[in-house]
Design an enzyme around this catalytic site. Structure first.
Site, PDB file in Angstrom:
ATOM      1  N   ARG A 108      71.387  16.506   3.748  1.00 29.69           N
ATOM      2  CA  ARG A 108      70.402  15.948   2.375  1.00 29.69           C
ATOM      3  C   ARG A 108      69.684  17.327   2.175  1.00 29.69           C
ATOM      4  O   ARG A 108      68.582  17.798   2.021  1.00 29.69           O
ATOM      5  CB  ARG A 108      69.208  15.567   3.259  1.00 29.69           C
ATOM      6  CG  ARG A 108      69.551  14.249   3.311  1.00 29.69           C
ATOM      7  CD  ARG A 108      68.347  12.572   3.307  1.00 29.69           C
ATOM      8  NE  ARG A 108      68.732  11.962   3.861  1.00 29.69           N
ATOM      9  CZ  ARG A 108      68.272  11.601   5.317  1.00 29.69           C
ATOM     10  NH1 ARG A 108      67.711  12.051   6.448  1.00 29.69           N
ATOM     11  NH2 ARG A 108      68.362  10.444   6.649  1.00 29.69           N
ATOM     12  N   ARG A 136      63.502  16.173  -1.398  1.00 32.19           N
ATOM     13  CA  ARG A 136      61.777  16.031  -1.926  1.00 32.19           C
ATOM     14  C   ARG A 136      61.328  17.857  -1.668  1.00 32.19           C
ATOM     15  O   ARG A 136      60.304  17.581  -2.107  1.00 32.19           O
ATOM     16  CB  ARG A 136      61.794  14.780  -1.382  1.00 32.19           C
ATOM     17  CG  ARG A 136      61.629  13.804  -1.931  1.00 32.19           C
ATOM     18  CD  ARG A 136      60.891  12.547  -1.833  1.00 32.19           C
ATOM     19  NE  ARG A 136      62.093  12.239  -0.559  1.00 32.19           N
ATOM     20  CZ  ARG A 136      60.918  11.345   0.534  1.00 32.19           C
ATOM     21  NH1 ARG A 136      60.046  10.940   0.024  1.00 32.19           N
ATOM     22  NH2 ARG A 136      61.759  10.949   1.389  1.00 32.19           N
ATOM     23  N   ASP A 164      74.691   8.328  -3.210  1.00 31.93           N
ATOM     24  CA  ASP A 164      73.848   7.209  -2.053  1.00 31.93           C
ATOM     25  C   ASP A 164      75.000   6.232  -1.654  1.00 31.93           C
ATOM     26  O   ASP A 164      76.096   5.896  -2.662  1.00 31.93           O
ATOM     27  CB  ASP A 164      72.731   6.422  -2.510  1.00 31.93           C
ATOM     28  CG  ASP A 164      72.090   5.573  -0.972  1.00 31.93           C
ATOM     29  OD1 ASP A 164      72.483   4.410  -1.213  1.00 31.93           O
ATOM     30  OD2 ASP A 164      71.149   6.462  -0.643  1.00 31.93           O
ATOM     31  N   TYR A 170      73.452  -2.916   6.360  1.00 29.83           N
ATOM     32  CA  TYR A 170      72.747  -2.812   5.083  1.00 29.83           C
ATOM     33  C   TYR A 170      73.303  -4.272   4.194  1.00 29.83           C
ATOM     34  O   TYR A 170      72.035  -4.842   3.822  1.00 29.83           O
ATOM     35  CB  TYR A 170      72.934  -2.547   3.982  1.00 29.83           C
ATOM     36  CG  TYR A 170      72.467  -0.365   4.181  1.00 29.83           C
ATOM     37  CD1 TYR A 170      70.873  -0.343   4.360  1.00 29.83           C
ATOM     38  CD2 TYR A 170      72.826   0.060   5.193  1.00 29.83           C
ATOM     39  CE1 TYR A 170      70.441   0.723   4.860  1.00 29.83           C
ATOM     40  CE2 TYR A 170      72.289   1.825   5.173  1.00 29.83           C
ATOM     41  CZ  TYR A 170      71.129   1.777   5.333  1.00 29.83           C
ATOM     42  OH  TYR A 170      70.279   2.901   5.691  1.00 29.83           O
TER      43      TYR A 170
END
Length: 340
Positions: free
Chosen positions: A21, A25, A71, A147
């Protein structure tokens, strides 16, 4: 490429480092590009902007490898499950998998519809410095299946485990279908410019040992074996999170084993260091405090030393509010302290 040499245990001038990652952000540049894209999925599908955010940590941190910005859930999305990312809640699928009919309804050959991923990789390989490696990736079949069955992230994986124990044939049917897509997906990533690939098994720790090796590891191994047969020059990296207790059973054809932060590096080296290059495993939260970060670096290097057989990384992904300067310093400290 220093990173690729390290994956094959060849001598390198220092221990290479990249961060899971690493595009995210904690970088103001990422936040600006993300706002420009609109939604998270729009960012994944926008070749130029996905290329931009992939390159940002290479330029800002000077890591030794870039990892494709995308993703893991774009694969089930293209298999026909509507997907949205809900602010503050994460990904949610509009349909879920509960029956054999649901599995049969999933599109085959969905990996062929992921041209935006392959175009991003092609652009990245053109723009990246030649000495920087480009990493492609996917989620493991088990992690993707959770998921698709739960419809979102889960703390208990109750629906997935209910299927596993009460209808294992159905779960294997779903896993096999995902597995076929991932083989095609990673092969196309390699052909589009990826120099290495990593399979993220984020929810490995949700399973007991026997279930893990039947319903997750065997499928990751099948993908790894397929890739190593087809592309022996491409490193295959596996990252199963939360299985420190299962290390005695880890075996198969791949190159790099990702060590999560909850697994002691000493244990990983003792059990697996003779078979695989180890990658990891600094606790990401140590980056909140510079002294804690340095202490974590030193502890890992005391175990792994300067010898080949190690790629420095975090034991999971960068957190959104980690100090940018500490991430920059981390790269330089590792490089300085592992010079051969």
């Amino acid at each position: 490429m220093i990173f690729i040499d390290a994956c094959f245990r060849k001598p390198t001038p220092y221990t290479p480092i990249w961060l899971m990652r690493q595009a995210g952000r904690y970088l103001t540049e990422y936040k600006a590009t993300r706002a420009q894209a609109g939604s998270f999925l729009d960012l994944c599908k926008n070749v130029e902007l996905a290329t931009e955010v992939t390159l940002q940590p290479v330029e800002i941190l000077d890591v030794d490898a870039a990892i494709l910005f995308s993703d893991i859930l774009v694969v089930p999305l293209e298999m026909g499950l509507g997907l949205e990312f809900v602010a503050g809640e994460g990904p949610k699928f509009k349909q879920t998998i509960a029956t054999q009919n649901d599995v049969d309804s999933l599109k085959s050959g969905a990996f062929k519809n992921l041209e935006y991923v392959y175009d991003t990789l092609s652009m990245l390989r053109q723009k990246l410095p030649k000495d920087k490696a480009l990493i492609g990736f996917c989620g493991s079949p088990w992690t993707l299946a959770t998921y698709m069955i739960e419809g979102e992230g889960s703390k208990t994986y109750a629906k997935s485990k209910k299927m596993l124990y009460s209808n294992p044939t159905l779960l294997h049917s779903l896993l096999s279908k995902i597995n076929d897509e991932l083989k095609g997906y990673l092969a196309r990533q390699i052909e589009s410019g990826a120099n290495a690939v990593q399979i993220f098994d984020s929810w490995a720790g949700a399973l007991e040992c026997s279930a893990y090796f039947e319903f997750s590891w065997r499928y990751m191994q099948d993908i790894a074996q397929f890739l190593k047969n087809k592309y022996p020059h491409i490193p295959v990296m596996l990252f199963p999170k939360g299985i420190a207790g299962f290390l005695d059973h880890i075996d198969g054809v791949f190159d790099v084993f990702g060590v999560d932060w909850s697994t002691p590096m000493e244990l990983a080296k003792q059990k697996l260091g003779h078979k695989y290059v180890l990658q990891g495993n600094l606790e990401p939260a140590r980056l909140y405090d510079r002294d804690s970060m340095i202490g974590g670096i030193e502890a890992i290097l005391r175990v792994m030393g300067k010898e080949s057989g190690h790629i420095f990384n975090l034991g999971h992904g960068m957190l959104p509010d980690l100090p940018r300067q500490n991430a920059i310093d981390l790269i330089q400290i590792v490089r300085d302290r592992t010079k051969r």
